[in-house]
Design a protein around this motif. Structure first.
Motif, PDB file in Angstrom:
ATOM      1  N   PRO A  62      31.756  49.627  25.913  1.00  0.00           N
ATOM      2  CA  PRO A  62      31.107  48.830  27.033  1.00  0.00           C
ATOM      3  C   PRO A  62      31.281  50.046  27.914  1.00  0.00           C
ATOM      4  O   PRO A  62      32.783  50.739  28.124  1.00  0.00           O
ATOM      5  N   LEU A  63      30.265  49.949  29.354  1.00  0.00           N
ATOM      6  CA  LEU A  63      30.666  50.632  30.355  1.00  0.00           C
ATOM      7  C   LEU A  63      30.802  49.830  31.404  1.00  0.00           C
ATOM      8  O   LEU A  63      30.284  48.502  31.404  1.00  0.00           O
ATOM      9  N   GLY A  64      31.504  49.775  32.805  1.00  0.00           N
ATOM     10  CA  GLY A  64      31.889  48.915  33.627  1.00  0.00           C
ATOM     11  C   GLY A  64      33.547  49.234  34.155  1.00  0.00           C
ATOM     12  O   GLY A  64      34.094  50.097  34.370  1.00  0.00           O
ATOM     13  N   TYR A  65      33.847  48.114  35.024  1.00  0.00           N
ATOM     14  CA  TYR A  65      35.302  47.788  35.453  1.00  0.00           C
ATOM     15  C   TYR A  65      35.862  46.502  35.518  1.00  0.00           C
ATOM     16  O   TYR A  65      34.482  45.927  35.307  1.00  0.00           O
ATOM     17  N   GLY A  66      36.689  46.185  35.755  1.00  0.00           N
ATOM     18  CA  GLY A  66      37.746  45.090  36.032  1.00  0.00           C
ATOM     19  C   GLY A  66      37.707  44.436  34.812  1.00  0.00           C
ATOM     20  O   GLY A  66      37.166  43.224  34.688  1.00  0.00           O
ATOM     21  N   ASP A  67      37.865  44.544  33.615  1.00  0.00           N
ATOM     22  CA  ASP A  67      37.058  43.361  32.444  1.00  0.00           C
ATOM     23  C   ASP A  67      38.971  44.358  30.948  1.00  0.00           C
ATOM     24  O   ASP A  67      38.026  45.973  30.593  1.00  0.00           O
ATOM     25  N   ASP A  68      39.351  44.250  30.307  1.00  0.00           N
ATOM     26  CA  ASP A  68      40.113  44.442  29.677  1.00  0.00           C
ATOM     27  C   ASP A  68      39.272  45.275  27.981  1.00  0.00           C
ATOM     28  O   ASP A  68      40.101  46.305  27.311  1.00  0.00           O
ATOM     29  N   LYS A  69      38.202  44.660  28.170  1.00  0.00           N
ATOM     30  CA  LYS A  69      37.005  45.475  26.675  1.00  0.00           C
ATOM     31  C   LYS A  69      36.127  46.662  26.884  1.00  0.00           C
ATOM     32  O   LYS A  69      35.743  47.439  26.526  1.00  0.00           O
ATOM     33  N   ILE A  70      37.050  46.889  28.627  1.00  0.00           N
ATOM     34  CA  ILE A  70      36.161  48.294  28.588  1.00  0.00           C
ATOM     35  C   ILE A  70      36.270  49.585  28.430  1.00  0.00           C
ATOM     36  O   ILE A  70      38.088  49.484  28.398  1.00  0.00           O
ATOM     37  N   ILE A  71      35.980  50.324  27.609  1.00  0.00           N
ATOM     38  CA  ILE A  71      35.629  51.274  27.121  1.00  0.00           C
ATOM     39  C   ILE A  71      35.581  52.687  28.519  1.00  0.00           C
ATOM     40  O   ILE A  71      36.637  53.703  28.646  1.00  0.00           O
ATOM     41  N   THR A  72      34.324  52.611  29.172  1.00  0.00           N
ATOM     42  CA  THR A  72      34.317  53.721  30.087  1.00  0.00           C
ATOM     43  C   THR A  72      34.198  52.884  31.470  1.00  0.00           C
ATOM     44  O   THR A  72      33.459  52.310  31.695  1.00  0.00           O
ATOM     45  N   LYS A  73      34.823  53.392  32.130  1.00  0.00           N
ATOM     46  CA  LYS A  73      35.496  52.801  33.656  1.00  0.00           C
ATOM     47  C   LYS A  73      33.850  53.383  34.233  1.00  0.00           C
ATOM     48  O   LYS A  73      34.098  54.852  34.444  1.00  0.00           O
ATOM     49  N   LEU A  74      33.360  52.913  35.113  1.00  0.00           N
ATOM     50  CA  LEU A  74      32.968  53.378  36.079  1.00  0.00           C
ATOM     51  C   LEU A  74      33.081  52.703  37.601  1.00  0.00           C
ATOM     52  O   LEU A  74      33.768  52.429  37.793  1.00  0.00           O
ATOM     53  N   ASP A  75      32.492  53.592  39.014  1.00  0.00           N
ATOM     54  CA  ASP A  75      32.622  53.659  40.074  1.00  0.00           C
ATOM     55  C   ASP A  75      32.253  52.246  40.726  1.00  0.00           C
ATOM     56  O   ASP A  75      30.745  53.303  40.889  1.00  0.00           O
ATOM     57  N   PHE A  76      33.263  52.207  41.325  1.00  0.00           N
ATOM     58  CA  PHE A  76      31.551  50.978  42.423  1.00  0.00           C
ATOM     59  C   PHE A  76      31.127  51.636  43.272  1.00  0.00           C
ATOM     60  O   PHE A  76      31.094  50.522  44.086  1.00  0.00           O
ATOM     61  N   GLY A  77      32.473  52.857  43.894  1.00  0.00           N
ATOM     62  CA  GLY A  77      32.020  53.256  45.352  1.00  0.00           C
ATOM     63  C   GLY A  77      33.241  52.740  45.969  1.00  0.00           C
ATOM     64  O   GLY A  77      33.053  53.423  47.558  1.00  0.00           O
ATOM     65  N   GLY A  78      34.160  52.581  46.024  1.00  0.00           N
ATOM     66  CA  GLY A  78      35.482  53.041  46.866  1.00  0.00           C
ATOM     67  C   GLY A  78      35.799  51.569  47.413  1.00  0.00           C
ATOM     68  O   GLY A  78      36.688  51.414  48.263  1.00  0.00           O
ATOM     69  N   ASN A  79      34.480  51.323  48.215  1.00  0.00           N
ATOM     70  CA  ASN A  79      34.657  50.217  49.307  1.00  0.00           C
ATOM     71  C   ASN A  79      34.730  48.798  48.389  1.00  0.00           C
ATOM     72  O   ASN A  79      33.756  47.799  47.351  1.00  0.00           O
ATOM     73  N   LYS A  80      35.472  47.597  48.177  1.00  0.00           N
ATOM     74  CA  LYS A  80      36.234  46.632  47.734  1.00  0.00           C
ATOM     75  C   LYS A  80      34.494  45.560  47.918  1.00  0.00           C
ATOM     76  O   LYS A  80      34.641  44.880  47.647  1.00  0.00           O
ATOM     77  N   GLN A  81      34.511  46.140  49.543  1.00  0.00           N
ATOM     78  CA  GLN A  81      33.604  44.682  49.999  1.00  0.00           C
ATOM     79  C   GLN A  81      31.833  45.482  49.979  1.00  0.00           C
ATOM     80  O   GLN A  81      31.217  44.308  50.382  1.00  0.00           O
TER      81      GLN A  81
END
Length: 422
Positions: A62-81
């Motif tokens: 799985p790809l993404g972020y914010g989850d402990d099951k993620i293998i490949t971490k994606l970039d959400f853009g740097g601005n959390k808002q």
């Protein structure tokens, strides 16, 4: 060892393999496969038609972020808002499209749109309007459902033979979403009951659909086992006949081989007996010739003694004694008798002369004759009589021969010569 059970097992495996090719399901894309992805912001709508995405990053699902099951971490853009709303994924498939139905199982947080070869095939938790890089998902996926895979079924027309491109866009339900996740599995089916059921029940709920699919697969597996059993039973008779025929042919071949072998042995035995008989006859003749030649030498020596006696007789008629002496000289002339004796002696005693000369090249012809008579088991007096010499001269000759052969005093010349070539 009974080979029939082994043959049955082999036949069963081959049959199972053939049936599995006709009726099976295969995992074409699995969870933890690699995907090309773009996570640097929104793309224009023509990204779906993009065929060359070699400059995209690649990672395992799985790809993404914010989850402990993620293998490949994606970039959400740097601005959390103001996180990126959309993430993009692509994968190339090269296959023969030899299945009758396909099952997509997608894990998405929050919404997803799936395209095959640039054409949208389904969307999940997305609005029915036109999709763009700023389109939000319909709702936020609850934590309990984030790891569930949603099923979607299609017939074989969704893919083409050869190269296919699967494109997926994952959309967040709002910009400050804490997590994002994507994975996809693709299953190829060859069970016709699954395709019929899906086409007839397009509106059935996903959970009920999954349960029905499991039931159909269980039924199919049972029918497959029954078919395998029936096919195996139908081949048992032919297998038994084939094994019996092979066994019969093998036994006949063994019997034939046995008779051929016995015939060859018999012929070889007869030939060997014939050769042995011929060799025995030749050896007998050679030994007879040795005896005759030896006797002839005896007679020659006897003539020499008579000649000596005639020379000692005092008579007025010397012409008479001279005539007798001339006749004796005629008989004694030449070494043909020695040559004949030598040839037959070599034939009987395995090239005795040649072997003796090869081992002791300094030995003389007279010494060779001494050795020959010793080999014939003649005593000293007999040798002296044939050679017309004193017995002491025979002893002296033996001493010289032993010295030339480097034999010690303890070694017996007769034993040495008897064992030389035998």
């Amino acid at each position: 060892m009974n080979k029939l059970p082994i043959l049955k097992k082999i036949l069963f495996l081959l049959l199972f393999f053939q049936i599995s090719l006709l009726f099976s399901q295969d995992l074409i894309i699995k969870d933890h496969d690699y995907w090309s992805y773009y996570d640097k912001g929104g793309l224009e709508n023509d990204w779906v038609e993009l065929a060359d995405f070699s400059n995209w990053k690649s990672g395992k699902s799985p790809l993404g972020y914010g989850d402990d099951k993620i293998i490949t971490k994606l970039d959400f853009g740097g601005n959390k808002q103001r996180k990126h709303i959309t993430k993009y994924f692509k994968k190339i498939l090269n296959f023969d499209n030899n299945y009758i139905a396909y099952e997509f199982k997608i894990q998405r947080d929050d919404g997803a749109v799936v395209y095959v070869n640039g054409k949208e095939v389904f969307r999940d938790n997305m609005p029915n309007s036109t999709i763009s890089n700023s389109t939000f998902a319909l709702s936020t996926i609850k934590s309990k459902q984030e790891h569930l895979f949603k099923q979607h079924f299609f017939d074989s027309s969704i893919f083409k033979k050869g190269k296919n491109i699967i494109s997926v866009s994952i959309h967040q339900s709002y910009r400050t979403s804490s997590d994002c996740i994507f994975s996809l599995e693709l299953i190829g089916h060859n069970n016709p009951d699954i395709l019929s059921f899906v086409l007839e029940n397009k509106d059935i709920k996903n959970q009920e659909l999954e349960s029905k699919i499991k039931d159909l697969n269980a039924k199919f597996e049972y029918e497959k086992i029954v078919l395998q059993k029936q096919s195996l039973e139908s081949t048992n008779y032919n297998l038994k006949v084939m094994v019996s025929l092979i066994s019969l042919l093998f036994i006949m071949a063994l019997i034939g081989y046995y008779f051929i072998l016995e015939n060859v042995k018999k012929n070889n035995l007869e030939k060997n007996e014939e050769m042995a008989l011929i060799e025995a006859k030749n050896t007998k003749k050679d030994k007879e010739m040795i005896t005759l030649s030896t006797n002839l030498l005896y007679h020659k020596q006897y003539f020499k003694e008579i000649k000596a006696d005639l020379k000692g007789i005092k008579t007025d008629d010397k012409s008479a004694t001279r005539a007798i002496i001339n006749q004796i000289d005629y008989v004694l002339e030449g070494d043909e008798d020695w040559t004949i004796l030598k040839e037959h002696f070599n034939a009987v005693y395995d090239n005795f002369y040649d072997t003796l000369i090869a081992k002791h090249p300094t030995i003389t012809e007279t010494e060779l004759r001494h050795c020959m008579f010793i080999k014939l088991h003649l005593h000293t007096k007999e040798i002296a009589k044939i050679l017309l010499i004193d017995p002491r001269s025979v002893q002296t000759a033996r001493y010289r021969i032993k010295k030339k052969m480097n034999l010690s005093e303890e070694e017996d010349l007769r034993d040495y010569l008897l064992n030389l070539v035998e």
